[in-house]
Scaffold this motif. Structure first.
Motif, PDB file in Angstrom:
ATOM      1  N   THR A 187     -16.808   4.550  -5.392  1.00 18.06           N
ATOM      2  CA  THR A 187     -16.148   4.098  -6.467  1.00 18.06           C
ATOM      3  C   THR A 187     -17.343   3.970  -7.621  1.00 18.06           C
ATOM      4  O   THR A 187     -17.032   4.219  -8.757  1.00 18.06           O
ATOM      5  CB  THR A 187     -15.590   2.614  -6.159  1.00 18.06           C
ATOM      6  N   ASP A 215     -17.122   5.866 -11.056  1.00 17.74           N
ATOM      7  CA  ASP A 215     -17.110   5.322 -12.354  1.00 17.74           C
ATOM      8  C   ASP A 215     -17.926   5.922 -13.281  1.00 17.74           C
ATOM      9  O   ASP A 215     -17.733   6.061 -14.650  1.00 17.74           O
ATOM     10  CB  ASP A 215     -17.585   3.849 -12.163  1.00 17.74           C
ATOM     11  N   PHE A 230     -13.457  10.564  -1.352  1.00 20.00           N
ATOM     12  CA  PHE A 230     -12.927   8.929  -1.812  1.00 20.00           C
ATOM     13  C   PHE A 230     -11.577   9.150  -0.926  1.00 20.00           C
ATOM     14  O   PHE A 230     -11.250   8.002  -0.115  1.00 20.00           O
ATOM     15  CB  PHE A 230     -12.787   8.716  -3.063  1.00 20.00           C
ATOM     16  N   SER A 260     -10.579   6.853   2.230  1.00 17.29           N
ATOM     17  CA  SER A 260      -9.300   5.980   1.954  1.00 17.29           C
ATOM     18  C   SER A 260      -8.064   6.016   2.900  1.00 17.29           C
ATOM     19  O   SER A 260      -7.798   5.120   3.526  1.00 17.29           O
ATOM     20  CB  SER A 260      -8.760   6.139   0.549  1.00 17.29           C
TER      21      SER A 260
END
Length: 88
Positions: free
Chosen positions: A28, A32, A44, A48
């Motif tokens: 994360t 960003d 990711f 997840s």
């Protein structure tokens, strides 16, 4: 603090969840600043999904991990059962 001894699988699964959470936080932060990194987005999403599956398996066996509607409760209400994640 609880003195209830949990099976070895409880601690193994909890450690795996914590490891996945670390990867997700790290990705994360990276995303960003690198929002167009397709490979990182794929990673990711894979982590997840793996977390969601492991969380479901954990909660089916040991009870809820998160409050405020993020985890279901069995009947009877089982949020008062320990150990809680922060107690291990």
């Amino acid at each position: 603090m609880s003195n209830k001894q949990m099976p070895k699988e409880f601690y193994t699964m909890m450690e795996e969840l914590q490891s996945i959470d670390f990867v997700l936080v790290d990705l994360t932060l990276y995303l960003d600043t690198h929002p167009n990194d397709y490979k990182a987005i794929q990673q990711f999403n894979e982590f997840s999904q793996a977390r969601r599956q492991l969380k479901n398996q954990f909660e089916e066996r040991f009870g809820p991990l998160q409050q405020y509607g993020n985890s279901y409760s069995n009947y009877p209400w089982n949020w008062n059962e320990s150990p809680w994640p922060w107690q291990i």
